[in-house]
Design an enzyme around this catalytic site. Structure first.
Site, PDB file in Angstrom:
ATOM      1  N   MET A  53       9.437  96.688 103.034  1.00 26.28           N
ATOM      2  CA  MET A  53       9.307  96.565 101.560  1.00 26.28           C
ATOM      3  C   MET A  53       8.788  95.372 100.945  1.00 26.28           C
ATOM      4  SD  MET A  53      13.001  96.869 101.045  1.00 26.28           S
ATOM      5  CE  MET A  53      12.954  98.284 102.224  1.00 26.28           C
ATOM      6  N   PRO A  54       7.341  95.345 101.436  1.00 25.42           N
ATOM      7  CA  PRO A  54       6.590  94.020 100.920  1.00 25.42           C
ATOM      8  C   PRO A  54       6.479  93.907  99.397  1.00 25.42           C
ATOM      9  CG  PRO A  54       5.415  95.282 102.431  1.00 25.42           C
ATOM     10  CD  PRO A  54       6.400  96.177 102.091  1.00 25.42           C
ATOM     11  N   TYR A  55       6.210  92.692  98.947  1.00 24.23           N
ATOM     12  CA  TYR A  55       5.877  92.262  97.696  1.00 24.23           C
ATOM     13  C   TYR A  55       4.622  91.319  97.802  1.00 24.23           C
ATOM     14  CZ  TYR A  55       5.589  89.868  93.372  1.00 24.23           C
ATOM     15  OH  TYR A  55       5.194  89.307  91.972  1.00 24.23           O
ATOM     16  N   PHE A  91       5.017  96.961  96.742  1.00 21.34           N
ATOM     17  CA  PHE A  91       4.804  96.334  95.064  1.00 21.34           C
ATOM     18  C   PHE A  91       3.449  95.380  95.526  1.00 21.34           C
ATOM     19  CE2 PHE A  91       8.827  96.646  92.668  1.00 21.34           C
ATOM     20  CZ  PHE A  91       8.900  98.079  93.041  1.00 21.34           C
TER      21      PHE A  91
END
Lengths: 73, 73, 73, 73, 73, 73
Positions: F1-3, F47
Site C-alpha cells: 500500500m504505497p503512498y 495513493f
C-alpha cells in the site's frame, strides 16, 4: 510556528554512520535563527525534524546516489 | 481518502524503544475514526503512517529535544 | 512534541469549497487529544497541519479520484 | 543532496498575503548555506520547498492558530 | 525540478528485510523517466526519496497492515 | 500500500497555469504501474498525491527557480 523537515543522505560523521549530534544541533539552531531573523517566527514554536536517508534510497538524475557519484568522477 | 502522517519522538514504551504496537494501533484506529466522524471520510481508503524520530534529530526552540527538556527542568 | 499532517481531498463543506473552519478545528482538537490520551504527548507542543488537495491531483488505484468514484458507481 | 521543506503560516508580507518573494529567497539562500557550512552539502544539489499554510489549517495546543493566539493575549 | 517521495511498507526482498537495492534503482529510474516523458522535467534535477515503513507503523481501514491483511484472508 | 507524493513547480500547461488534468492522470497511472511492476504493490491501495509549488517557493543551488534558470542561460 514553522515546521522544517531536512532530509539528508545518511553518511559522514566520525564513523560513517551519519551526521553527529553536534552537527544536527547546529542545523536546528541555524534554521530556527534564520526563520526568526527573516520572518520574525517565534523560536519557541519552531519545530525542526531531520531525516537521514540511506544512500540507496535516494535518487538523482535517474540513479541511486552512489551510482550517480561514481559516474561523475 | 485521507492520508495522515504522524511524527513522534522515538521514546517511551516498555523498554524505552518507542511506542508499542498496541499504542500505534490505537493511534491508527483513533485518527481513522476521527476523519470518519468529522468529514465522513471512508475508513477503507484512509492511510495512516507513523514515523518515530530519534531524539537528537528533533528540534524545538532552536535546540535538540533532550537539551530543551533539560533546560525546562 | 508530535507533528501531524492530514491530507484530504478538497471537497464538501457548505459551498463545495472544502472542509469548514469548524471541521478543521475539530480535526485539530481530536488528533491532539488522541496523542495526549495514547502517548501522553503534551498538547502545548503538538502541531497539526491540514492540506487540502484538488481532486484531480489525488490518485487511487491508478486513476484520479473523480474517475475512480465514477467507475465504482 | 539535501531536500528541505519549510512550512509556515500564510500571513505577513506587504498586504497580508504571505511572505514576499524576497523573504523566500532569503530563506532559500540561508538554509542552503547552512547545509553547506555544517555538513559540506553541495548547494548545486540542495532543494528547498516552502509551503504556506492557511491559518485555519494549522493547529497548536489543540486549537487553530488564530484561536491559540487570541487566548494567549 | 521534481521531488518524489515514495513510501512503502518494509517487507519482501530476498531475506524479508525490504526492497533490494536493485528494486529501488528501478523505482528511481522509472519515476524519473515518467516525469521526463510526461512533463519534460529534467532528470538532472529530479530527486527521488524512498522511505520504508515498518508494518506496524502503517495503517489502513483503521487497522495496522498486518491485522488488515489477516482479516482479508 | 504505497503512498507517493510528487512535488513539481507550477508551470506549463495550455495557459501556463500548471500541469493539465490529463498530465496528472498520466503521472498517477504511470507511478502506480511502476510500483505494481517492480514490487507487486496492489494498485487498489496505492495513493498518489501531486503538489504544485509556486516558482518563487522552490529553491535550488541557493536561489529561487526563476533566478536559477536566468543565470543558467
Amino acid at each position: 510556528m514553522p515546521y522544517v523537515n531536512i532530509k539528508i543522505t545518511k553518511e559522514g560523521g566520525p564513523d560513517g554512520s551519519g551526521a553527529t549530534a553536534e552537527q544536527k544541533a547546529e542545523l536546528i539552531a541555524g534554521v530556527t535563527k534564520l526563520l526568526s531573523d527573516t520572518l520574525q517566527k517565534d523560536p519557541a514554536t519552531t519545530f525542526v525534524v531531520i531525516d537521514e536517508v540511506p544512500l540507496d534510497s535516494w535518487g538523482i538524475a535517474g540513479k541511486p546516489v552512489t551510482e550517480y557519484r561514481a559516474r561523475k568522477n
